[in-house]
Design an enzyme around this catalytic site. Structure first.
Site, short mmCIF file in Angstrom:
data_model
loop_
_atom_site.label_atom_id
_atom_site.label_comp_id
_atom_site.label_asym_id
_atom_site.label_seq_id
_atom_site.Cartn_x
_atom_site.Cartn_y
_atom_site.Cartn_z
N ASP A 37 0.81 -1.22 0.00
CA ASP A 37 0.00 0.00 0.00
C ASP A 37 0.84 1.27 0.00
OD1 ASP A 37 0.89 -0.41 2.49
OD2 ASP A 37 -1.07 -0.42 3.47
N HIS A 357 9.93 12.57 -23.51
CA HIS A 357 9.71 12.24 -24.92
C HIS A 357 8.32 12.77 -25.21
CE1 HIS A 357 12.83 8.73 -24.85
NE2 HIS A 357 13.34 9.89 -24.56
N1 GLY Z 1 17.00 10.65 -20.98
C1 GLY Z 1 16.27 9.99 -21.98
C2 GLY Z 1 16.62 10.48 -23.31
O1 GLY Z 1 17.65 11.08 -23.48
O2 GLY Z 1 15.89 10.38 -24.24
MN MN Z 2 16.71 12.75 -24.60
#
Ligand code: GLY
Ligand code: MN
Ligand code: MN
Length: 434
Positions: A37, A357
């Site tokens: 938990d 990203h």
């Molecule tokens: N740190 C992950 C990348 O450079 O895409």
């Molecule tokens: Mn990166």
């Protein structure tokens, strides 16, 4: 800081794109358990944050373009003294209306009774179907309920991918977003400098990581992803983050770490010489990567294809690897055959924003997307010589170098975020030596 007016502008723009017949529904990120938990630290869903700035789980945003009684409706937790005693105060529906600019707010417990009726009369429902099982099941329940309760009324017939519209908006950063990303990059740069003070032969990677994390937290940020602190051959593992190895004199240390500030990320990598001096082999490879990054950054400008940076970096790296005889034959042949991918196995960058990203299409009409002002990309070429690669002399094996920065496309060129953190070999070595 993103103001309530900016959050409201985003919602209006999204509704304009979706059209009057649409409804849009976005859920907050659920609380996620780490084990038993104990929960992971809470991080809001990026899309939900982009549209609301609302910081809690158990919330759903409904956007209902042209609805007379309010287009922006939030369902959220109601005050509950017993729960708030344990988890802390929540915002509550009344304060949500007062402080988050929504037109109406209701307790999340009532959503099944209230929301389906709001969807009636709309032909398209924009949502992230297929992302969270529990939310998908809820959406289907609402649709079933609507269909069974009506005799022939208009019910959304399609689930449309919300990402197409929303992620196009997120791709272009406003001045306020850029200010947060600048701050996130500055903090990541400060963390690299702090980490460097812990770098010496014999210390463990996690001790360097501790200095890094201390700096991030001391500036009020959190890591935007688990940091890579990779000494020696560990740098050849691209997403290494065990961080349990030890630094040895003469090793390189690759640190890939980002800060997150009000949900906006940075993503910065530097490669430092442990002991303060690059060896000759390290110098040679470092210079190739630094030149590749420089060439790639030059391609980050309005009107260039997203892929141009990678093309430029690849050309420099292939020339360099052939010049050093790490690749046999001509640069042209190595480019054509893809033989260089053994040492440069990833792309040169990605969008960055609320997500490291970040979202946004990389291709449009099956062509690489052209860069426009307000986009932000990373530029991160690298060379990694696998430790077991007996096709190259031993002095090269196990070297891993990456240099990564976050670059804003501006009207007249580009802005390197946290540009003051050294990236050229002489400056890197000088900072290490100091
Ligand atoms: N740190 C992950 C990348 O450079 O895409
Ligand atoms: Mn990166
Ligand atoms: Mn990175």
């Amino acid at each position: 800081m993103i103001t309530p007016a900016e959050f409201a502008r985003r919602r209006r723009e999204l509704m304009r794109m979706a059209g009057r017949g649409a409804a849009l529904v976005v859920a907050a990120a659920p609380r996620r358990m780490r084990n038993a938990d104990a929960a992971w630290p809470y991080r809001q869903d990026s899309d939900f944050h982009y549209l609301t700035g609302f910081p809690e789980p158990d919330a759903v945003l409904a956007l209902l373009p042209a609805r007379q009684r309010g287009e922006v409706v939030l369902f959220c937790r109601e005050h509950d003294a017993a729960r708030e005693r344990i988890e802390g105060a929540c915002v509550g529906p009344e304060a949500a209306v007062a402080h988050f600019g929504v037109d109406d707010a209701f307790p999340i417990e009532d959503i099944d009774d209230i929301l389906p009726g709001m969807l009636e009369g709309r032909t398209r429902l924009y949502c992230h179907f297929g992302r969270e099982n529990e939310f998908d099941a809820r959406l289907l329940r609402w649709m079933r309920r609507l269909r069974s309760s009506r005799g022939g009324g208009v019910v959304p017939r399609e689930f449309v991918s919300l990402g197409h519209l929303l992620h196009e908006l997120r791709l272009f950063k406003s001045p306020a977003e850029l200010a947060l990303m600048r701050r996130a990059a500055e903090i990541a740069a400060a963390a690299q400098r702090e980490a460097l003070r812990a770098v010496r032969p014999g210390v463990a990677e996690y001790q360097v990581e501790a200095a890094l994390l201390h700096a991030l937290h001391a500036h009020g940020a959190v890591p935007s992803y688990p940091p890579t602190v990779a000494a020696g051959r560990n740098a050849c593992v691209l997403h290494y983050n065990a961080n349990r190895g030890r630094l040895a004199a003469g090793d390189l240390l690759l640190i890939d770490a980002g800060a997150e500030v009000q949900c906006y990320a940075s993503d910065i990598t530097r490669t430092w010489p442990v002991g303060g001096r690059f060896s000759r082999a390290q110098c040679a490879l470092y210079d190739v990567v630094a030149e590749a990054q420089q060439a790639a950054i030059g391609e980050v400008r309005v009107g260039r294809a997203f892929t141009a940076a990678h093309t430029a970096a690849t050309r420099v790296i292939v020339d360099g690897l052939c010049g050093l005889k790490l690749l046999p034959g001509s640069a042209r042949a190595a480019l054509q055959s893809g033989a260089y991918k053994r040492f440069f196995p990833h792309k040169t960058g990605h969008w960055i924003g609320l997500d490291v990203h970040d979202v946004g299409d990389y291709r449009v009409d099956d062509e690489p997307r052209l860069l426009e002002a307000g986009m932000v990309v990373t530029v991160e070429p690298g060379i990694y010589i696998p430790p077991d690669d007996t096709s190259v002399p031993a002095r090269w094996r196990g070297l891993g170098i990456r240099i990564e920065d976050d670059i804003v496309v501006t009207a007249h060129g580009q802005e390197i975020l946290a540009a003051g953190l050294p990236r050229g070999r002489a400056d890197v070595q000088a900072l290490c030596g100091a």
